[in-house]
Design an enzyme around this catalytic site. Structure first.
Site, PDB file in Angstrom:
ATOM      1  N   ALA A 141      39.829 106.818 -13.508  1.00  9.46           N
ATOM      2  CA  ALA A 141      41.089 107.393 -12.981  1.00  9.46           C
ATOM      3  C   ALA A 141      42.104 106.880 -13.831  1.00  9.46           C
ATOM      4  CB  ALA A 141      41.564 107.064 -11.790  1.00  9.46           C
ATOM      5  N   GLU A 144      47.422 111.348 -14.816  1.00  9.79           N
ATOM      6  CA  GLU A 144      48.431 111.600 -14.011  1.00  9.79           C
ATOM      7  C   GLU A 144      49.111 112.970 -14.211  1.00  9.79           C
ATOM      8  OE1 GLU A 144      51.129 108.165 -13.727  1.00  9.79           O
ATOM      9  OE2 GLU A 144      49.755 106.861 -13.529  1.00  9.79           O
ATOM     10  N   GLU A 263      33.627 108.881 -24.694  1.00  7.88           N
ATOM     11  CA  GLU A 263      33.743 110.384 -24.209  1.00  7.88           C
ATOM     12  C   GLU A 263      33.634 111.258 -25.038  1.00  7.88           C
ATOM     13  OE1 GLU A 263      36.081 112.175 -20.447  1.00  7.88           O
ATOM     14  OE2 GLU A 263      36.980 110.614 -21.654  1.00  7.88           O
ATOM     15  N   GLN A 300      25.070 145.460 -38.403  1.00 13.50           N
ATOM     16  CA  GLN A 300      25.361 144.311 -39.301  1.00 13.50           C
ATOM     17  C   GLN A 300      26.549 143.189 -38.313  1.00 13.50           C
ATOM     18  OE1 GLN A 300      26.222 145.878 -43.016  1.00 13.50           O
ATOM     19  NE2 GLN A 300      24.425 145.217 -43.836  1.00 13.50           N
ATOM     20  N   GLN A 358      31.238 138.656 -25.888  1.00 20.27           N
ATOM     21  CA  GLN A 358      31.530 139.828 -26.574  1.00 20.27           C
ATOM     22  C   GLN A 358      30.075 140.612 -26.974  1.00 20.27           C
ATOM     23  OE1 GLN A 358      34.519 140.576 -27.034  1.00 20.27           O
ATOM     24  NE2 GLN A 358      34.484 142.589 -27.867  1.00 20.27           N
ATOM     25  N   GLY A 362      29.914 144.613 -21.505  1.00 23.23           N
ATOM     26  CA  GLY A 362      30.368 144.169 -20.156  1.00 23.23           C
ATOM     27  C   GLY A 362      29.422 143.659 -19.521  1.00 23.23           C
TER      28      GLY A 362
END
Length: 402
Positions: A141, A144, A263, A300, A358, A362
């Site tokens: 933690a 903030e 990290e 292409q 992409q 859809g």
């Protein structure tokens, strides 16, 4: 290192088989946030003996003479002294649910790692071992609501000395594992009358259920739904000196910076997993999806997308291999090196995932085709562990200081 060894590939295939059997069937529940990741991660640890390796490495670390820190990071990795064994589960998990790696990495890498670096042998025994084996869940933690990228200067959480104890107050946000953490490594400033930006940063270990400590439920967010994120609220939480991490070298700020290196370098392996999966799914789709009487892979513009994905895969894989070799040589990346690794790999993963969406058209916008989830998850790589903009600052400062 230019490729995985035969032993590495055996480990990879075994981990991949476990993920196919245990994680993929639960992917919808994980991505909806309905299933916390911790039992699955414990299953991973037990299946591959990672808990026992961590336990053995911890015992070896505890038995060393004080001041003997050779190979000290082994005690912070579930794979013990084999860096490839630590990297491969990260890569494979990120192909399916990157949030699992965030939850796991914060618990043993940041929370346990801080205690192992800064804690006394008694504090390590009390808190670190259960985190390293995932018997308990840890949180780290520091962030903030009003600080964000200005993590140290903008920190408002305080510790006020009261006799033999400290009284802690403040709030933290965007805390990975926050809602479920059993053990919390908490950063705050010593309230000693100095200007807030000049105050010493202290690090405490807190336990779930302490009076005055409240942990929020999971926050709703764009991606990484398999990694619960929450807030912490401290109102006059009393912590004895036995909860203060003050051994080892440097200040609380130094220990946080060491964790930023860990990290940020780790994000490179996470990015590779996302890139490899998006490329695999895109190639398969380009071979089978037909338009105007031919497969779209013959166009292409589609080939350009696939070629750029492969370039990104090779570059990020080489960063992972370099990191493994550094670990084997006993060298830790500098903050600037880790920032450069994260900046490139995070951008590459996000770009590849967006291009995969992409390419799918859809269908890519639909969750059942999976690239939609990976695109949401990959975007987080450019934000947590320091935004892209912060990485640029750290790299540039290092260059200009030489």
């Amino acid at each position: 290192m230019i490729e995985w060894s035969d032993e590495d590939l055996m480990i990879r295939d075994a981990v991949r088989g476990w993920i196919d059997a245990e994680v993929r069937p639960n992917l919808d529940a994980l991505d909806s946030g309905d299933l916390p990741p911790y039992d699955l991660l414990r299953g991973l640890y037990k299946t591959f003996g990672m808990d026992e390796m961590a336990r053995a490495s911890f015992r070896a670390r505890q038995e060393r003479e004080p001041g003997d820190e050779a190979g000290g990071e082994d005690g912070e990795r579930p794979g013990g002294g084999n860096p490839a064994m630590s990297m491969l589960p990260v890569i494979e998990l990120c192909k399916v649910a990157p949030g699992l790696v965030s939850a796991m990495g914060v618990s043993f890498g940041l929370a346990a790692g801080t205690i192992m670096k800064r804690g006394t042998p008694e504090q390590r025994e009390r808190w670190a071992l259960d985190l390293l084996t995932l018997e308990k869940v840890g949180a780290w933690a520091i962030t903030e609501p009003g600080s964000g990228s200005d993590a140290f200067g903008g920190m408002q959480a305080t510790a006020r000395k009261a006799g033999d104890e400290y009284v802690l107050n403040g709030g933290k946000t965007f805390i990975t594992n926050g809602p479920y953490a059993d053990t919390i490594v908490f950063y705050c400033k010593l309230d000693d009358g100095r200007e807030p930006r000049d105050r010493e940063i202290l690090t405490f270990v807190l336990d779930r259920g302490m009076e005055g400590l409240d942990q929020s439920g999971p926050l709703r967010k764009m991606g990484l739904h398999s990694s619960p994120t929450g807030e912490l609220f401290l109102n006059d939480v009393r912590a004895g000196a036995d909860r203060l991490l003050s051994s080892g070298s440097g200040s609380g700020k130094d220990s946080a910076r060491q964790n930023f290196v860990t990290e940020r370098a780790g994000v490179t392996a996470m990015a590779l997993g996302v890139i490899e999966e998006c490329l695999k799914l895109s190639v398969e789709y380009a071979k089978t999806r037909e338009l105007w009487g031919q497969r779209i892979g013959d166009f292409q513009l589609i080939q350009l997308k696939l070629a750029k994905m492969e370039v990104a895969r090779l570059n990020v894989q080489n960063l992972v291999f370099r990191h493994i070799e550094m670990q084997r040589a006993g060298r830790t990346p500098t903050l600037a090196e880790a920032s450069a690794m994260k900046l490139y790999s995070a951008q590459a993963a996000s770009e590849v995932a967006q291009e995969a969406v992409q390419l799918f058209g859809g269908n890519g916008y639909m969750s059942e085709y999976r690239v939609e989830q990976l695109a949401r998850d990959a975007k987080s790589f450019q934000i947590y562990a320091g935004t892209d903009e912060i990485q640029i600052t750290h790299i540039a400062r290092d260059l200009l200081s030489s």
